[in-house]
Enzyme design. Structure first.
Site: not given
Length: 421
Positions: A90, A144, A164, A194, A244
């Site tokens: 990440r 995700n 989500c 998102h 987002y």
């Protein structure tokens, strides 16, 4: 009822366990299996899970295993919350895109593509194990990028639904602002994972009074502040975009901000170290307050609601999920995966009919869906050209020189996770 959580060593898991304990009448879990390759984390998280159940008088047993086949055996539902490559991957997803002047984020843009490429093959392998163990088991995906992962599962014929926490977070926030119970509010939530907008906030159900105009008038400043967008943007749109959407509506501003501060991955990694130290304390028998800062707020409530509706007669009849379009948005293919309100039961989700989507939103949805098509193709078949095509199609990239540079960086940073590199 047996549930398995793949990625059960996650620091998220106590949030989920707390929901199982509190909402036992909605979802009567008798056995919970936590599956994770990291035995050390499993011991810590599993121990806390047992203490949470014991403190709240829940009779379910908690077992842990690093063997996915043993973990999913006879499970009625399998929840996926895994992170291939961990926080180290990440960290890379959030940093190298900035070198090309693009948003560094783990679920959208170039970083989101990298995560999809690492994740889809692993998830499909787990899903095949679930199918062999119990073809009737439901797979609930919280991993995700949820839209792409859910589409991969559905395209392969698995019984899967994507989940989500954005919608349930808005529902809770709006209810608090309006002085109502969350159960009284229905969101006109539509888009892709998102990439969604709240077009209405209705009292009592899909046909109820729309409270959104009054909500924006009275609380628009607070909502805009939470989204890090100007109040004027909400007033002009007349909807509430997912947070987002700021990556799209204020891309250059976000890139400057991200380049000037530590990554979210670094913050989360430090938080996880603290949480795991807390989980090791044998006196701790509840989820710690720090967990709320980790993310995933209300994940447990959403997961319990969805599992209860899929497995029995509990849960809300209408929920926000990621599922097949099937004509809901007529400008998308039927097998596209959208995030909308749907009726959910034992046979799975059926999206509610949706009014025509404004071209301002439909255009972006169509473009990101095209990107997701290309991203899934790259995840399934590999190849530099497929990665390049997906990046070029993404509205946060969209220039060939950037797509080239991002492709080189993506492959260099992910070779250990991509068998075809």
């Amino acid at each position: 009822m047996k549930l398995a959580v793949v990625g059960g060593g996650s620091t998220y898991t106590p949030e989920l366990v707390d929901g199982f304990a509190r909402l036992r009448d909605t979802l009567p879990v008798s056995e919970l299996v936590l599956v994770d390759p990291d035995a050390g984390r499993l011991d810590l998280v599993g121990g806390l899970a047992r203490r949470i159940f014991a403190r709240q008088g829940h009779p379910a047993t908690v077992t842990t295993t690093s063997d996915p086949d043993a973990g999913v055996a006879d499970a009625d539902a399998v929840l996926l919350q895994l992170r291939v490559g961990g926080q180290a991957a990440r960290q890379q997803d959030e940093t190298w895109p900035l070198e090309c002047g693009c948003v560094g984020q783990e679920t959208t843009g170039a970083g989101g593509l990298a995560k999809a490429l690492r994740t889809v093959p692993v998830v499909l392998d787990i899903a095949e194990r679930v199918r062999r163990a119990n073809p009737d088991a439901w797979i609930i995906d919280f991993t995700n990028p949820v839209g792409i992962v859910t589409r991969a599962l559905l395209q392969a014929g698995h019984k899967a639904v994507g989940l989500c926490n954005v919608a349930i977070g808005f529902q809770r926030k709006f209810a608090r602002l309006l002085g109502l119970s969350p159960d009284e509010l229905h969101l006109d939530h539509i888009g892709l994972n998102h990439l969604t907008w709240e077009r209405g906030v209705r009292r009592g159900g899909p046909d109820g009074e729309d409270l959104l105009p009054a909500l924006l008038t009275a609380h628009g400043e607070a909502i805009a502040s939470d989204l890090h967008l100007p109040r004027s943007v909400l007033d002009r749109l007349g909807v509430v975009p997912s947070y987002y959407l700021r990556y799209f509506y204020a891309h250059d501003e976000v890139v400057r901000e991200l380049g000037a501060k530590p990554s979210r991955a670094a913050e989360v990694a430090a938080m996880e170290r603290q949480l795991l130290e807390m989980y090791a304390d044998p006196a701790l028998a509840e989820k710690p307050g720090l967990l709320a800062r980790r993310g995933g707020a209300f994940y447990s409530e959403a997961a319990v609601d969805l599992a209860a509706a899929l497995l029995g007669d509990g849960g809300s009849p209408v929920q926000v999920v990621n599922t097949l379009n099937r004509g809901t948005l007529p400008f998308l293919a039927d097998d596209a995966v959208i995030e909308v309100q749907a009726r959910v039961g034992r046979d799975g989700p059926v999206p509610l009919a949706a009014p025509t989507l404004d071209p301002l939103y439909a255009g972006l949805v169509a473009q990101v869906t095209a990107y997701e098509d290309l991203a899934l193709d790259a995840a399934l078949r590999g190849g530099r050209d497929r990665v390049f095509r997906a990046l070029l199609a993404h509205p946060l990239v969209g220039q060939y020189d950037r797509a080239d540079g991002l492709t080189d960086r993506l492959l260099a940073h992910n070779k250990e996770h991509l068998a075809w590199v």
